[in-house]
Design a protein around this motif. Structure first.
Motif, PDB file in Angstrom:
ATOM      1  N   PHE A  68      -8.528  -0.943   0.085  1.00 29.36           N
ATOM      2  CA  PHE A  68      -8.232   0.289   0.811  1.00 29.36           C
ATOM      3  C   PHE A  68      -8.878   0.300   2.195  1.00 29.36           C
ATOM      4  O   PHE A  68      -8.295   0.818   3.151  1.00 29.36           O
ATOM      5  CB  PHE A  68      -8.677   1.520   0.005  1.00 29.36           C
ATOM      6  CG  PHE A  68      -8.308   2.804   0.692  1.00 29.36           C
ATOM      7  CD1 PHE A  68      -6.998   3.253   0.691  1.00 29.36           C
ATOM      8  CD2 PHE A  68      -9.265   3.552   1.360  1.00 29.36           C
ATOM      9  CE1 PHE A  68      -6.638   4.431   1.344  1.00 29.36           C
ATOM     10  CE2 PHE A  68      -8.926   4.727   2.018  1.00 29.36           C
ATOM     11  CZ  PHE A  68      -7.607   5.166   2.005  1.00 29.36           C
ATOM     12  N   HIS A  69     -10.049  -0.288   2.324  1.00 27.68           N
ATOM     13  CA  HIS A  69     -10.721  -0.367   3.627  1.00 27.68           C
ATOM     14  C   HIS A  69      -9.823  -1.096   4.628  1.00 27.68           C
ATOM     15  O   HIS A  69      -9.615  -0.624   5.756  1.00 27.68           O
ATOM     16  CB  HIS A  69     -12.074  -1.053   3.464  1.00 27.68           C
ATOM     17  CG  HIS A  69     -12.927  -1.039   4.690  1.00 27.68           C
ATOM     18  ND1 HIS A  69     -14.035  -1.821   4.811  1.00 27.68           N
ATOM     19  CD2 HIS A  69     -12.844  -0.357   5.865  1.00 27.68           C
ATOM     20  CE1 HIS A  69     -14.610  -1.620   5.993  1.00 27.68           C
ATOM     21  NE2 HIS A  69     -13.900  -0.740   6.653  1.00 27.68           N
ATOM     22  N   ALA A  70      -9.273  -2.237   4.233  1.00 26.85           N
ATOM     23  CA  ALA A  70      -8.360  -2.984   5.108  1.00 26.85           C
ATOM     24  C   ALA A  70      -7.111  -2.162   5.405  1.00 26.85           C
ATOM     25  O   ALA A  70      -6.613  -2.156   6.541  1.00 26.85           O
ATOM     26  CB  ALA A  70      -7.974  -4.315   4.465  1.00 26.85           C
ATOM     27  N   ASN A  71      -6.620  -1.456   4.400  1.00 32.01           N
ATOM     28  CA  ASN A  71      -5.425  -0.618   4.569  1.00 32.01           C
ATOM     29  C   ASN A  71      -5.653   0.468   5.609  1.00 32.01           C
ATOM     30  O   ASN A  71      -4.863   0.626   6.553  1.00 32.01           O
ATOM     31  CB  ASN A  71      -5.061  -0.025   3.209  1.00 32.01           C
ATOM     32  CG  ASN A  71      -3.862   0.904   3.218  1.00 32.01           C
ATOM     33  OD1 ASN A  71      -3.664   1.648   2.272  1.00 32.01           O
ATOM     34  ND2 ASN A  71      -3.042   0.887   4.237  1.00 32.01           N
ATOM     35  N   VAL A  72      -6.734   1.223   5.480  1.00 34.45           N
ATOM     36  CA  VAL A  72      -6.966   2.339   6.405  1.00 34.45           C
ATOM     37  C   VAL A  72      -7.226   1.836   7.829  1.00 34.45           C
ATOM     38  O   VAL A  72      -6.771   2.452   8.794  1.00 34.45           O
ATOM     39  CB  VAL A  72      -8.082   3.288   5.893  1.00 34.45           C
ATOM     40  CG1 VAL A  72      -9.460   2.692   6.019  1.00 34.45           C
ATOM     41  CG2 VAL A  72      -8.017   4.636   6.597  1.00 34.45           C
TER      42      VAL A  72
ATOM     43  N   CYS B 204       0.833  -1.193   0.000  1.00 39.70           N
ATOM     44  CA  CYS B 204       0.000   0.000   0.000  1.00 39.70           C
ATOM     45  C   CYS B 204       0.871   1.247   0.000  1.00 39.70           C
ATOM     46  O   CYS B 204       1.784   1.363   0.820  1.00 39.70           O
ATOM     47  CB  CYS B 204      -0.891   0.019   1.242  1.00 39.70           C
ATOM     48  SG  CYS B 204      -1.910  -1.465   1.428  1.00 39.70           S
ATOM     49  N   THR B 205       0.587   2.158  -0.902  1.00 37.36           N
ATOM     50  CA  THR B 205       1.244   3.451  -0.863  1.00 37.36           C
ATOM     51  C   THR B 205       0.492   4.283   0.157  1.00 37.36           C
ATOM     52  O   THR B 205      -0.673   4.594  -0.033  1.00 37.36           O
ATOM     53  CB  THR B 205       1.234   4.130  -2.246  1.00 37.36           C
ATOM     54  OG1 THR B 205       1.902   3.273  -3.170  1.00 37.36           O
ATOM     55  CG2 THR B 205       1.934   5.478  -2.188  1.00 37.36           C
ATOM     56  N   GLU B 206       1.183   4.609   1.255  1.00 36.63           N
ATOM     57  CA  GLU B 206       0.523   5.282   2.363  1.00 36.63           C
ATOM     58  C   GLU B 206       1.099   6.661   2.614  1.00 36.63           C
ATOM     59  O   GLU B 206       2.282   6.906   2.402  1.00 36.63           O
ATOM     60  CB  GLU B 206       0.663   4.458   3.655  1.00 36.63           C
ATOM     61  CG  GLU B 206      -0.081   3.158   3.590  1.00 36.63           C
ATOM     62  CD  GLU B 206      -0.166   2.440   4.924  1.00 36.63           C
ATOM     63  OE1 GLU B 206       0.057   3.066   5.982  1.00 36.63           O
ATOM     64  OE2 GLU B 206      -0.466   1.236   4.899  1.00 36.63           O
ATOM     65  N   GLY B 207       0.216   7.514   3.076  1.00 33.93           N
ATOM     66  CA  GLY B 207       0.578   8.811   3.599  1.00 33.93           C
ATOM     67  C   GLY B 207      -0.027   8.911   4.981  1.00 33.93           C
ATOM     68  O   GLY B 207      -0.706   7.983   5.435  1.00 33.93           O
ATOM     69  N   CYS B 208       0.215  10.014   5.648  1.00 31.51           N
ATOM     70  CA  CYS B 208      -0.301  10.170   7.009  1.00 31.51           C
ATOM     71  C   CYS B 208      -0.376  11.655   7.326  1.00 31.51           C
ATOM     72  O   CYS B 208       0.544  12.411   6.991  1.00 31.51           O
ATOM     73  CB  CYS B 208       0.630   9.459   7.992  1.00 31.51           C
ATOM     74  SG  CYS B 208       0.100   9.531   9.710  1.00 31.51           S
ATOM     75  N   LEU B 209      -1.442  12.064   7.977  1.00 28.69           N
ATOM     76  CA  LEU B 209      -1.585  13.469   8.341  1.00 28.69           C
ATOM     77  C   LEU B 209      -0.511  13.909   9.331  1.00 28.69           C
ATOM     78  O   LEU B 209      -0.229  15.094   9.445  1.00 28.69           O
ATOM     79  CB  LEU B 209      -2.981  13.723   8.909  1.00 28.69           C
ATOM     80  CG  LEU B 209      -4.126  13.481   7.926  1.00 28.69           C
ATOM     81  CD1 LEU B 209      -5.477  13.667   8.621  1.00 28.69           C
ATOM     82  CD2 LEU B 209      -4.010  14.374   6.707  1.00 28.69           C
TER      83      LEU B 209
ATOM     84  N   PRO C 281       3.775  -2.886   3.531  1.00 29.94           N
ATOM     85  CA  PRO C 281       3.071  -4.172   3.416  1.00 29.94           C
ATOM     86  C   PRO C 281       1.948  -4.246   4.448  1.00 29.94           C
ATOM     87  O   PRO C 281       2.146  -3.909   5.616  1.00 29.94           O
ATOM     88  CB  PRO C 281       4.167  -5.204   3.701  1.00 29.94           C
ATOM     89  CG  PRO C 281       5.193  -4.481   4.508  1.00 29.94           C
ATOM     90  CD  PRO C 281       5.102  -3.022   4.122  1.00 29.94           C
ATOM     91  N   ARG C 282       0.776  -4.652   4.001  1.00 29.68           N
ATOM     92  CA  ARG C 282      -0.397  -4.798   4.873  1.00 29.68           C
ATOM     93  C   ARG C 282      -1.113  -6.098   4.542  1.00 29.68           C
ATOM     94  O   ARG C 282      -1.028  -6.608   3.421  1.00 29.68           O
ATOM     95  CB  ARG C 282      -1.383  -3.635   4.660  1.00 29.68           C
ATOM     96  CG  ARG C 282      -0.869  -2.266   5.017  1.00 29.68           C
ATOM     97  CD  ARG C 282      -0.823  -2.065   6.496  1.00 29.68           C
ATOM     98  NE  ARG C 282      -0.462  -0.672   6.829  1.00 29.68           N
ATOM     99  CZ  ARG C 282      -0.202  -0.277   8.041  1.00 29.68           C
ATOM    100  NH1 ARG C 282      -0.266  -1.108   9.068  1.00 29.68           N
ATOM    101  NH2 ARG C 282       0.130   0.979   8.282  1.00 29.68           N
ATOM    102  N   PHE C 283      -1.864  -6.606   5.511  1.00 32.23           N
ATOM    103  CA  PHE C 283      -2.701  -7.768   5.249  1.00 32.23           C
ATOM    104  C   PHE C 283      -3.811  -7.364   4.282  1.00 32.23           C
ATOM    105  O   PHE C 283      -4.415  -6.296   4.417  1.00 32.23           O
ATOM    106  CB  PHE C 283      -3.295  -8.326   6.549  1.00 32.23           C
ATOM    107  CG  PHE C 283      -2.277  -8.997   7.412  1.00 32.23           C
ATOM    108  CD1 PHE C 283      -1.838 -10.284   7.113  1.00 32.23           C
ATOM    109  CD2 PHE C 283      -1.733  -8.333   8.502  1.00 32.23           C
ATOM    110  CE1 PHE C 283      -0.874 -10.902   7.891  1.00 32.23           C
ATOM    111  CE2 PHE C 283      -0.778  -8.951   9.294  1.00 32.23           C
ATOM    112  CZ  PHE C 283      -0.337 -10.239   8.987  1.00 32.23           C
ATOM    113  N   ALA C 284      -4.091  -8.248   3.327  1.00 32.74           N
ATOM    114  CA  ALA C 284      -5.085  -7.954   2.295  1.00 32.74           C
ATOM    115  C   ALA C 284      -6.519  -8.155   2.769  1.00 32.74           C
ATOM    116  O   ALA C 284      -7.450  -7.590   2.193  1.00 32.74           O
ATOM    117  CB  ALA C 284      -4.823  -8.808   1.053  1.00 32.74           C
ATOM    118  N   HIS C 285      -6.709  -8.956   3.814  1.00 35.91           N
ATOM    119  CA  HIS C 285      -8.061  -9.288   4.278  1.00 35.91           C
ATOM    120  C   HIS C 285      -8.039  -9.307   5.808  1.00 35.91           C
ATOM    121  O   HIS C 285      -7.299 -10.099   6.407  1.00 35.91           O
ATOM    122  CB  HIS C 285      -8.461 -10.650   3.710  1.00 35.91           C
ATOM    123  CG  HIS C 285      -9.861 -11.060   4.008  1.00 35.91           C
ATOM    124  ND1 HIS C 285     -10.264 -12.377   3.972  1.00 35.91           N
ATOM    125  CD2 HIS C 285     -10.973 -10.361   4.349  1.00 35.91           C
ATOM    126  CE1 HIS C 285     -11.545 -12.463   4.272  1.00 35.91           C
ATOM    127  NE2 HIS C 285     -11.998 -11.255   4.504  1.00 35.91           N
TER     128      HIS C 285
END
Length: 175
Positions: A135-139, A96-101, A111-115
């Motif tokens: 994306f739901h799992a990612n967030v 996941c390409t992530e950013g953060c406030l 790397p994140r779990f897909a489910h």
């Protein structure tokens, strides 16, 4: 409602484990969640955890905007998850390409779990549970990490993908 100040990387509140919310229906929690939703929308974020607004409590707000929903994933209206637990439901991973406030203008590959499965409470103290992918799992995983004092950079495996959004954008557009 009020906009809240967002803690930036380096502030100690972001590295502490948050404490459970004793009463999700308490007026101060309802007010905090309202302010967090307003702050998340103002900052154009997809999620915001209480530690990011200097409150070491186990709750976060999030949504899945239509622009981030992919592969048939439905958008999700803004919601809160109080005292959450997130559980991997398979060993499948996704990058996941992530950013953060709390790390403004930066992005990195995580790397994140897909489910995942999730459970927590809403503002009425009722149990919320379900499963999430994409994306739901990612967030969910990203925001839940904040409750354990973990920033996404701590999960990165390869820092060659870490940098400023405007630099990545400039590199993609050779003109």
């Amino acid at each position: 409602m009020a906009l809240l100040k967002i803690a930036k990387m380096g502030h100690p509140v972001l590295l502490r484990e948050a404490v459970a919310v004793a009463d999700p229906t308490a007026p101060e929690i309802v007010s905090l969640v309202s302010d967090m939703l307003e702050t998340m929308h103002d900052a154009r974020g997809a999620g915001l955890a209480a530690p990011q607004v200097h409150r070491a409590l186990r709750l976060f707000v999030y949504h899945v905007p239509i622009s981030r929903a992919a592969d048939g994933e439905a958008p999700i209206a803004p919601r809160v998850l109080i005292n959450p637990t997130i559980t991997p439901l398979s060993d499948e991973m996704m990058n996941c390409t992530e950013g953060c406030l709390s790390l403004p203008a930066l992005r990195g590959l995580v790397p994140r779990f897909a489910h995942v499965g999730f459970e927590g409470q809403d503002l009425e103290g009722k149990t919320i549970s379900g499963e999430a992918r994409g994306f739901h799992a990612n967030v969910l995983q990203h925001e839940n990490d904040h409750l354990d004092g973990i920033l996404y950079t701590m999960r990165m495996k390869d820092f060659s993908s870490f940098g400023y959004v405007d630099e990545f954008t400039r590199a993609e557009d050779p003109a």
